[in-house]
Scaffold this motif. Structure first.
Motif, PDB file in Angstrom:
ATOM      1  N   CYS A  91      38.584 143.678  47.779  1.00 51.70           N
ATOM      2  CA  CYS A  91      39.298 143.503  49.083  1.00 51.70           C
ATOM      3  C   CYS A  91      40.907 143.923  49.001  1.00 51.70           C
ATOM      4  N   ILE A  92      41.583 143.425  47.940  1.00 55.81           N
ATOM      5  CA  ILE A  92      42.837 143.626  47.747  1.00 55.81           C
ATOM      6  C   ILE A  92      43.216 144.976  47.267  1.00 55.81           C
ATOM      7  N   VAL A  93      42.222 145.664  46.658  1.00 54.29           N
ATOM      8  CA  VAL A  93      42.494 147.182  46.160  1.00 54.29           C
ATOM      9  C   VAL A  93      42.134 148.005  47.358  1.00 54.29           C
ATOM     10  N   VAL A  94      40.899 147.932  47.962  1.00 50.42           N
ATOM     11  CA  VAL A  94      40.858 148.574  49.300  1.00 50.42           C
ATOM     12  C   VAL A  94      41.746 148.402  50.095  1.00 50.42           C
ATOM     13  N   VAL A  95      42.128 147.196  50.807  1.00 49.86           N
ATOM     14  CA  VAL A  95      42.978 147.113  51.762  1.00 49.86           C
ATOM     15  C   VAL A  95      44.329 147.738  51.110  1.00 49.86           C
ATOM     16  N   SER A  96      44.896 147.429  50.115  1.00 47.30           N
ATOM     17  CA  SER A  96      45.943 147.926  49.770  1.00 47.30           C
ATOM     18  C   SER A  96      46.071 149.562  49.881  1.00 47.30           C
ATOM     19  N   LEU A  97      45.078 150.138  49.414  1.00 43.17           N
ATOM     20  CA  LEU A  97      44.969 151.565  49.393  1.00 43.17           C
ATOM     21  C   LEU A  97      45.030 151.966  50.675  1.00 43.17           C
ATOM     22  N   LEU A  98      44.383 151.552  51.951  1.00 44.44           N
ATOM     23  CA  LEU A  98      44.356 151.783  53.071  1.00 44.44           C
ATOM     24  C   LEU A  98      45.670 151.649  53.947  1.00 44.44           C
ATOM     25  N   THR A  99      46.420 150.804  53.323  1.00 36.75           N
ATOM     26  CA  THR A  99      47.550 150.378  54.045  1.00 36.75           C
ATOM     27  C   THR A  99      48.864 151.129  53.501  1.00 36.75           C
ATOM     28  N   ALA A 100      50.077 150.913  54.199  1.00 42.44           N
ATOM     29  CA  ALA A 100      51.405 151.266  53.405  1.00 42.44           C
ATOM     30  C   ALA A 100      51.770 150.706  52.207  1.00 42.44           C
ATOM     31  N   PRO A 101      52.294 151.510  51.324  1.00 45.30           N
ATOM     32  CA  PRO A 101      52.749 150.987  49.784  1.00 45.30           C
ATOM     33  C   PRO A 101      53.760 150.051  50.225  1.00 45.30           C
ATOM     34  N   PRO A 102      54.068 148.961  49.186  1.00 47.82           N
ATOM     35  CA  PRO A 102      55.265 148.130  49.319  1.00 47.82           C
ATOM     36  C   PRO A 102      56.479 148.966  49.313  1.00 47.82           C
ATOM     37  N   SER A 103      57.506 148.341  49.633  1.00 53.30           N
ATOM     38  CA  SER A 103      58.686 148.778  49.851  1.00 53.30           C
ATOM     39  C   SER A 103      59.295 149.277  48.329  1.00 53.30           C
ATOM     40  N   ALA A 104      60.320 150.091  48.635  1.00 57.10           N
ATOM     41  CA  ALA A 104      61.076 150.789  47.161  1.00 57.10           C
ATOM     42  C   ALA A 104      61.617 149.554  46.665  1.00 57.10           C
ATOM     43  N   GLU A 105      62.236 148.491  47.158  1.00 62.87           N
ATOM     44  CA  GLU A 105      62.886 147.237  46.541  1.00 62.87           C
ATOM     45  C   GLU A 105      61.834 146.419  45.749  1.00 62.87           C
ATOM     46  N   ILE A 106      60.622 146.176  46.579  1.00 62.21           N
ATOM     47  CA  ILE A 106      59.665 145.671  45.942  1.00 62.21           C
ATOM     48  C   ILE A 106      59.101 146.297  44.557  1.00 62.21           C
ATOM     49  N   GLN A 107      58.773 147.406  44.796  1.00 61.06           N
ATOM     50  CA  GLN A 107      58.480 148.479  43.611  1.00 61.06           C
ATOM     51  C   GLN A 107      59.632 148.267  42.558  1.00 61.06           C
TER      52      GLN A 107
END
Length: 515
Positions: free
Chosen positions: A485-501
């Motif tokens: 669920c973490i992998v699938v939902v993360s890929l289907l939704t917007a990536p984390p913000s630039a600051e978080i990355q």
């Protein structure tokens, strides 16, 4: 009570007074909630290692595991121990240093706090979900510890189970509310030493009483499958079991639980010097392997002791959870010094139980007073008031746990097994993805936590009843569902913000340079 009983009781009460003394001594060092919940990040390597593993093992090590080995043979007990040993080492190797570094960078002092700040959860949705899950699974976990204490005193001195349980809970609550995390960690370090002494004395005496390990193994040779890692033997029913690839994988899955244990992960966050985590890893891993190996061996030796009448005839694994209690009572009959030794052994059981209950109480209290009250519901209170709220929460959770543990027939092993699965599936995949996959986002973590926790309940109470391939430990399927669920939902939704990355990359690059 006999003179020997009074000596045992005196030894146990001396141990309890020592724990209270530590709580009082450390209470003066708690100036802020950061001190109360994380000890100001000042734990040394040995305290970090031994307190983490003592808080991990609980009464399960000295009650549950020997009972499973005694009444079911080596299969389930050994594969459980192997899975936990592997999980311990991998958790220290991969998670400890990076979590310590990441939590300090984002100034996180609790596990829900870490997830919320890691993903920029300004609305505190992650905080709320994580805090609720911690309370849901920790309360029965704490209850199992109280139950173990009640069983100890009831079987020893004929005390009322409920009175004994409440008395033990009161001691734990007092030193927790006074000394907080530092008291819990310091007492856990002392308790790990007492647990080790208890294990060594019990196995040494038991081996001598049955005239050597040759007799121990001769007594179980006729039990087809008892010593076979792929069969097992039910002493209760007199039948040989079958432990194939699926049950082995399911039991090894116990090791996955480590990645999501809040009371263990908090130790990683609290160590003073991250460079000393390697020493902590070695100490923790060696202690876990030796202690669990001895606990399983005590169970096997226990069958011989039961056979020759030194121990009572146990009806099932739940009844056999008093095996070390009964051995200690047997030892105490040989004189005053053996009675003192018996008291030390029984203090070891108390230590194993209390060292887990105190850590769990603090983790649950921080979730309610810090993460829910102040962060989710935005209740503005002073540092001093926050400390008192934390202490009141410890007491409230303890009261609920006492009611859950009210039934003296409840199994310590089964309660711990369920709670372990709950934490492992809810927080394990979330922690691994948070530390090692930059693309993980808030939506993915929320879906993973919820799906993991729900799957544990569904698998335990519904799906496993179907039998066959579905009759496996709920942690394994729930862990897989959560990470998917973490992998699938993360890929289907917007990536984390630039600051978080950028924060993720900063921690990763520092790890690469130092490690």
């Amino acid at each position: 009570m006999t003179t020997h009983d009074w000596i045992i009781l005196g030894t146990i009460f001396a141990y309890m007074i020592m724990m209270l003394g530590i709580g009082i001594a450390t209470s003066k060092k708690n100036k802020t909630t950061d001190d109360f919940y994380l000890g100001g990040r000042k734990l040394g390597p040995f305290v970090t290692a031994m307190s983490a593993e003592a808080s991990d093992m609980s009464g399960w090590l000295l009650m549950g595991l020997p009972a499973v080995a005694m009444m079911g043979g080596l299969a389930e007990a050994s594969w459980t121990a192997i899975g936990l040993a592997i999980g311990t080492y991998l958790n220290w190797l991969f998670v400890a240093k990076r979590l310590r570094r990441y939590s300090e960078k984002i100034n996180a002092v609790t596990l829900p706090d870490f997830f919320a700040k890691r993903f920029g959860d300004g609305r505190n949705i992650i905080t709320c979900i994580a805090a609720v899950m911690i309370v849901v699974f920790f309360v029965p976990y704490v209850a199992s510890g109280f139950s173990a204490c009640g069983k100890l005193f009831a079987s020893l001195f004929g005390m009322d189970y409920h009175f004994a349980m409440i008395l033990s809970a009161a001691v734990i609550v007092i030193y927790c509310t006074l000394g907080g995390f530092l008291a819990a960690s310091t007492t856990d370090f002392v308790q790990s030493i007492i647990m080790t002494i208890a294990l060594l004395v019990v196995v040494g005496f038991s081996e001598g009483f049955v005239n050597g390990f040759d007799n121990v193994f001769a007594n179980v040779q006729g039990l087809n499958g008892y010593l076979d890692l792929f069969k097992g033997f039910s002493v209760e029913t007199g039948t040989t079991g079958s432990y194939g690839a699926l049950p082995v994988a399911s039991t090894l899955a116990w090791g996955l639980g480590y990645f999501g244990m809040p009371h263990i992960l908090l130790r990683f966050m609290a160590i003073e010097d991250e460079n000393k985590l390697k020493l902590s890893r070695r100490v923790a891993s060696i202690w876990v392997v030796i202690s669990m190996g001895i606990a399983v061996l005590i169970g096997v030796v226990g069958f011989s002791l039961m056979k020759n009448g030194f121990l009572p005839q146990y009806s099932d694994a739940s009844a056999a959870e008093t095996i070390i209690v009964d051995i200690a009572r047997g030892i105490s009959r040989f004189g005053f010094v053996p009675a003192f030794v018996g008291g030390v052994i029984l203090s070891g059981i108390l230590a194993s139980t209390m060292s887990t209950a105190d850590s769990q109480l603090l983790a649950a209290a921080s979730s309610v007073s810090q993460n829910l009250a102040q962060e989710t519901f935005k209740i503005k209170i002073s540092q001093k008031a926050s400390m008192w709220l934390a202490r009141i929460t410890v007491i409230a959770i303890s009261v609920i746990a006492v009611f859950i543990a009210w039934d003296p027939k409840s199994s310590v092993f089964q309660i711990v097994k369920f709670a372990w699965a709950g934490f492992g599936a809810t927080f394990g995949p979330a922690m691994l993805c948070s530390l090692f996959w930059k693309r993980t986002n808030k939506s993915g973590i929320i879906s993973g936590m919820i799906s993991g926790g729900i799957t544990v309940f569904l698998w335990k109470f519904v799906i496993s009843k179907l039998g066959g391939v579905f009759a496996i430990y709920e942690l394994l399927p729930a862990f897989l569902v959560s990470i998917i669920c973490i992998v699938v939902v993360s890929l289907l939704t917007a990536p984390p913000s630039a600051e978080i990355q950028e924060d993720f990359e900063a921690v990763r690059q520092k790890s690469a340079i130092i490690e």
